[in-house]
Design an enzyme around this catalytic site. Structure first.
Site, short mmCIF file in Angstrom:
data_model
loop_
_atom_site.label_atom_id
_atom_site.label_comp_id
_atom_site.label_asym_id
_atom_site.label_seq_id
_atom_site.Cartn_x
_atom_site.Cartn_y
_atom_site.Cartn_z
CE LYS A 126 6.90 -7.65 -32.23
NZ LYS A 126 7.96 -7.44 -33.24
CB SER A 181 8.76 -10.79 -34.53
OG SER A 181 9.16 -9.42 -34.45
CB SER A 191 9.78 -7.93 -37.17
OG SER A 191 10.67 -9.00 -37.03
#
Length: 458
Positions: free
Chosen positions: A99, A168, A192
């Site tokens: 990420k 996210s 997330s």
């Protein structure tokens, strides 16, 4: 946002080993065996996934940066190690996505920001260093929502591209679901990791708060931030967790084993946000487990969810504002609407409200530990209110944020598919520090009531 590519090689051809393994959907154990038997090289494996990225990225937009050249160089080094008889373990040669709020040396940590898009990391985050030591091959950085909050990303859900993959950790979930990479790292402050994994129909683990280091990772709210793990298969998730888990701390387990008692909460099953399709799927899953000998107990949480969510919102806003407000004042154009409002909310909260929320957090974590011990069961709940909504949102984190607040480990996995091909998932919540037992429970449940597989999307 277009894909940013760094040292991207000009041509990639799919290579298939004599085992016939289609690596975009194969389990790590099978791929690892092919590598050890010399039926597939690490470089060939990396090339297959890079080819898959090249084929699907134009539809999914899961990657902020693909380091094809760097990945192939690392693959070559790992092949040379293997030729000398040195294997680093089950992650040797296995590709992974990271990420884009997590530092990877010599790649940008863009965090979904335009101004940080060329901010190169000077060193690996500790968790990335662990992955390299275990032999993983980092293919690149996956898309995050701006600053890991709720503003929607460019990423599409691979099952229906007009829908959100969640956030996210949007790119990580979508990349795994689309077969671009077998494993990925995400992060969770509210929902997330669990929400995008559920929306994309993959497996994910949010460990106990503090289990994995968050150093070298952009903070959102340090009191709530977790690293999360994503995989297409349970056994792959178990392998990834085994490579990253900390050494045992001598903490006695709250429960010796998951047993065959599952708890569920009326607060979730009666929530007006719960969509009928999810309610039906969850009830059917419950009934199938009951027929197989599992027991269910519907019992309210000892701490009102409304209090948990209220205090979670205060801590999130205040700590996000504490980190971002100076830069936000200098560069407001780099902050989209939802993160801007979060910062404003944080600046408007009083010192007392934050102090009260922190006190509640500490007490709630102690209380939930004692309650789980008394109850003698493990929580099983819908992971999301329903199917993934359109791409102008990342979905509602209300079903996941209580467990980030309480810091308990969570596993999510799909249990059903809607008639139009969208995944529906559950989440299992266990006692603190009990990730292995939680994964074992997930294995038992998924084997008892299997979810029918689907062909890779796009």
């Amino acid at each position: 946002m277009a894909i940013r590519t760094f040292r991207m090689i000009s041509s990639l051809q799919a290579v298939q080993g004599s085992t016939g393994i289609m690596v975009s959907s194969a389990r790590i154990s099978g791929v690892g065996e092919a590598l050890r038997q010399g039926q597939l090289s690490v470089r060939q494996l990396a090339e297959q996934f890079l080819k898959r990225i090249a084929d699907a990225e134009g539809q999914i937009h899961a990657w902020a940066a693909v380091d094809a050249s760097g990945a192939l160089q690392e693959a070559q080094r790992l092949d040379e190690e293997a030729q000398r008889g040195h294997w680093r373990g089950p992650l040797h040669g296995i590709p992974i996505g990271i990420k884009d709020i997590i530092d990877v040396f010599d790649l940008p940590t863009g965090c979904g920001s335009q101004r940080w898009a060329n901010s190169y990391a000077r060193q690996d985050a500790p968790i990335v260093r662990q992955l390299r030591q275990a032999g993983a091959v980092i293919l690149g950085k996956t898309v995050t929502t701006p600053y890991a909050y709720l503003d929607p990303p460019p990423t599409c859900n691979p099952w229906q591209t007009e829908r959100t993959p969640g956030g996210s950790s949007s790119g990580s979930a979508a990349a795994v679901a689309a077969g671009m990479v077998p494993l990925a790292l995400g992060s969770q402050t509210g929902g997330s990791v669990i929400r995008p994994a559920a929306y994309c129909g993959i497996w994910a683990l949010k460990p106990t708060f503090g289990q994995l280091s968050t150093r070298g990772i952009l903070p959102l709210a340090p009191s709530l931030d977790h690293v999360g793990l994503m995989a297409g298969h349970l056994e792959d998730l178990q392998i990834l967790w085994s490579a990253l888990r900390p050494a045992p701390m001598g903490i006695p387990p709250l429960l010796e084993s998951p047993g065959r008692l599952l708890l569920t909460l009326p607060e979730y099953l009666q929530d007006p946000r719960l969509e009928p399709v999810m309610h039906r799927a969850f009830k059917q899953w419950q009934q199938q487990l009951e027929q197989a000998g599992w027991q269910w107990l519907e019992t309210p949480l000892p701490i009102p969810l409304v209090e948990i969510r209220r205090h979670h919102a205060v801590i999130l806003a205040v700590e996000a504002a504490a980190f971002h407000h100076g830069r936000w004042q200098r560069h407001p154009d780099d902050y989209p609407p939802k993160i801007t409002q979060l910062i404003r909310d944080g600046l408007n909260h009083s010192a007392w409200s934050y102090h009260e929320a922190r006190q509640h957090l500490r007490q709630a974590r102690r209380e939930i530990d004692a309650w789980l011990l008394r109850a003698g069961g493990w929580l099983a709940l819908p992971a999301t209110p329903g199917t993934p909504p359109p791409r102008d949102t990342t979905g509602d984190p209300a079903f996941q944020s209580p467990w980030s607040y309480l810091g308990l480990p969570v596993v999510t996995f799909p249990i059903a598919w809607t008639s139009d091909g969208l995944p529906l998932a559950v989440q299992l919540i266990g006692p603190r520090w009990q990730e292995e037992a939680l994964l074992s429970l997930a294995q038992q449940l998924s084997q008892t009531v299997p979810c029918p597989p689907r062909r890779l999307p796009v």
